[in-house]
Design a protein around this motif. Structure first.
Motif, mmCIF file in Angstrom:
data_model
loop_
_atom_site.group_PDB
_atom_site.id
_atom_site.type_symbol
_atom_site.label_atom_id
_atom_site.label_comp_id
_atom_site.label_asym_id
_atom_site.label_seq_id
_atom_site.Cartn_x
_atom_site.Cartn_y
_atom_site.Cartn_z
ATOM 1 N N MET A 72 37.416 48.754 56.859
ATOM 2 C CA MET A 72 37.001 48.696 58.262
ATOM 3 C C MET A 72 37.917 47.744 59.039
ATOM 4 S SD MET A 72 34.423 50.738 58.327
ATOM 5 C CE MET A 72 34.702 51.753 56.874
ATOM 6 N N GLN A 73 38.051 48.020 60.368
ATOM 7 C CA GLN A 73 38.914 47.171 61.178
ATOM 8 C C GLN A 73 38.320 46.945 62.558
ATOM 9 O OE1 GLN A 73 42.669 48.797 62.445
ATOM 10 N NE2 GLN A 73 41.929 50.921 62.396
ATOM 11 N N GLN A 74 38.562 45.754 63.081
ATOM 12 C CA GLN A 74 38.221 45.402 64.450
ATOM 13 C C GLN A 74 39.490 45.523 65.293
ATOM 14 O OE1 GLN A 74 35.724 44.713 66.268
ATOM 15 N NE2 GLN A 74 34.024 43.907 65.054
ATOM 16 N N PRO A 75 39.504 46.389 66.296
ATOM 17 C CA PRO A 75 40.729 46.549 67.094
ATOM 18 C C PRO A 75 41.177 45.260 67.767
ATOM 19 C CG PRO A 75 39.176 48.333 67.516
ATOM 20 C CD PRO A 75 38.440 47.311 66.704
ATOM 21 N N ASP A 76 40.230 44.353 68.052
ATOM 22 C CA ASP A 76 40.585 43.119 68.749
ATOM 23 C C ASP A 76 41.224 42.077 67.833
ATOM 24 O OD1 ASP A 76 39.488 44.259 70.992
ATOM 25 O OD2 ASP A 76 37.514 43.316 70.685
ATOM 26 N N VAL A 77 41.166 42.299 66.510
ATOM 27 C CA VAL A 77 41.736 41.360 65.547
ATOM 28 C C VAL A 77 43.112 41.872 65.143
ATOM 29 C CG1 VAL A 77 41.457 40.232 63.311
ATOM 30 C CG2 VAL A 77 39.451 40.708 64.733
ATOM 31 N N SER A 78 44.127 41.047 65.288
ATOM 32 C CA SER A 78 45.509 41.500 65.083
ATOM 33 C C SER A 78 45.920 41.548 63.613
ATOM 34 C CB SER A 78 46.472 40.578 65.845
ATOM 35 O OG SER A 78 46.325 39.230 65.402
ATOM 36 N N SER A 79 45.178 40.917 62.724
ATOM 37 C CA SER A 79 45.581 40.877 61.314
ATOM 38 C C SER A 79 45.395 42.243 60.657
ATOM 39 C CB SER A 79 44.773 39.818 60.567
ATOM 40 O OG SER A 79 43.391 40.088 60.664
#
Length: 455
Positions: free
Chosen positions: A79-86
């Motif tokens: 899963m990924q958060q678009p606002d997190v750049s990592s």
């Protein structure tokens, strides 16, 4: 391992009980999950939604639209958060994604299952805070060499921790093993040395597991110790007690110990079974396959009380065991089921004496000449019609059948070990008579073996 298979089966059962399911798949495509569902016999339902997605923004929208009772995230590392750049799977991504899922669950009253990977050390991959944020942590363990899997609870805010579920993997998915004790004991050999059965507790569930030990003389300078499924430090402590309190010379012996079936045993009540297995392998004497052992061992050799003794005894009786060795202080006021004998014991030395039925007498020999020790052993006689075997051991407790040479005036310590060969009665009911030639004997120290012994 089968975590996706398990959750797909759980999803089907929850849907059959009226729950609405949203299965978020981040690792597999919809067609792959459909193939698995067909193999498992999981049927599509109006309340079962499958959503292949990894973007948390889209997942939140899907949750708002479907309003599910249960959400399954497979897996959190995808899963990924678009606002997190990592990068996906990084510590920051896992932490932020889990925090959003936590907020969704608390706000909407939704139960969320999160699948997480583990590292080579067995810890959850990602930040340690991940375990603190959730209500329950379950470990699903197994390997490709065995068909069964273990589901273990290590954190549970709703019930007991360290609960254990046993499942078997077959073509139709995971099936519950209702009798895990029989599974762990089914391949046990009856006449093999180095084996003992312990009644362990996994949460509130008693299971019987075989503890195996192999003790062999070391060929290197330092003895090697290896454990599988058992705590290494606990095994080292038990071996030190056996050497100090029971006279077993283990410092020059390699020891290999494991719990059969791959189950992990970490409670104190397993100590006595570990000690018996080590002594059995060291003495090359098998244990009775119908006997089980419970008890914690202290550093002075005492057997200390354990919890839930009545549940353990009932489980052993249900599986056909006829004798249990248990701490004396744990047996007060409990009901013993019919058909099983519970032996109350206070020390580990007492257990070894009852289980293996051998008597060791310490003696001091002095003023002996060459060949006198061999003559001493030949002249020693034991009663009960030859059903007892006599061995003369020397100061290192090793048998030297060919005899040893000593100059006149030397003093040595030795041991007489008496082991039953064909006894049909209990060893405590046998009267033993030792006849020794007095001119070779300086001092004899005889322990309190039993009231019927004649020395």
């Amino acid at each position: 391992i089968g975590k996706s298979t398990l959750l797909l089966q759980v999803s089907s059962q929850l849907a059959n009980h009226g729950g609405t399911i949203l299965y978020v798949a981040g690792e597999e495509s919809a067609s792959q999950i459909k193939l698995r569902a067909e193999r498992l016999g999981v049927k599509g339902d109006a309340d079962f939604f499958l959503y292949p997605e990894t973007d948390m923004t889209q997942i939140r929208k899907a949750i708002d639209e479907t309003k599910p009772d249960y959400v399954i995230i497979d897996s959190i590392q995808t899963m990924q958060q678009p606002d997190v750049s990592s990068a996906v799977g990084s510590v920051a991504q896992i932490r932020e994604t889990t925090a959003e899922l936590l907020q969704i669950a608390k706000t909407n009253g939704i139960t969320i299952f999160i699948v997480g990977h583990v590292t080579k050390d067995g810890a959850i991959a990602g930040p340690k805070i991940l375990e603190h944020m959730v209500d329950t942590v379950l470990y699903f363990e197994g390997d490709n060499q065995r068909s069964f899997r273990l589901l273990r609870a290590v954190k549970n805010r709703f019930g007991s921790t360290n609960e254990l579920g046993v499942f078997e993997m077959n073509e139709s998915g995971l099936a519950e093993v209702t009798n895990p004790s029989g599974l762990f004991l089914e391949e046990r050999l009856d006449d093999a040395s180095g084996s003992a059965v312990v009644i362990a507790m996994e949460g509130s569930r008693p299971i019987l597991v075989e503890v195996q030990a192999l003790v062999t003389p070391t060929v290197f300078g330092n003895a090697k110790r290896t454990t599988t499924g058992l705590d290494f430090n606990r095994v080292s402590l038990i071996m030190a007690v056996l050497e100090k309190r029971c006279g077993l010379l283990l410092q020059n012996q390699d020891a290999y110990l494991k719990s059969a079936g791959g189950v992990k045993l970490d409670e104190p009540a397993i100590d006595l079974a570990v000690a018996v297995a080590i002594a059995s392998s060291y003495k090359e004497l098998p244990t009775n396959p119908q006997e089980a052992f419970i008890g914690e061992i202290g550093l002075t050799g005492e057997i200390r009380r354990v919890t839930r003794i009545e549940q353990r005894i009932n489980e052993a009786a249900k599986l056909g065991f006829t004798k249990i060795y248990a701490p004396k202080n744990s047996l007060q006021g409990i009901a013993i089921p019919d058909g099983i004998q519970v032996i109350a014991v206070s020390t580990v030395g007492e257990v070894l004496k009852k289980v293996f039925s051998f008597l060791t007498i310490l003696m001091m020999l002095g003023q002996i000449g060459q060949g006198a020790v061999t003559a001493f052993a030949n002249q020693l006689a034991v009663g009960d019609n030859g059903a007892l075997d006599v061995t003369l051991l020397y100061g290192d407790k090793q048998d030297h059948p060919g005899g040893m040479s000593y100059y006149t005036g030397d003093t040595m310590s030795g041991y007489i070990q008496i082991t039953p060969k064909n006894l049909t009665t209990d060893i405590n009911d046998v009267a033993i008579t030792l006849k020794v030639p007095g001119k070779y004997l300086r001092e004899v120290s005889i322990p309190d073996f039993n009231s019927a012994s004649e020395h």
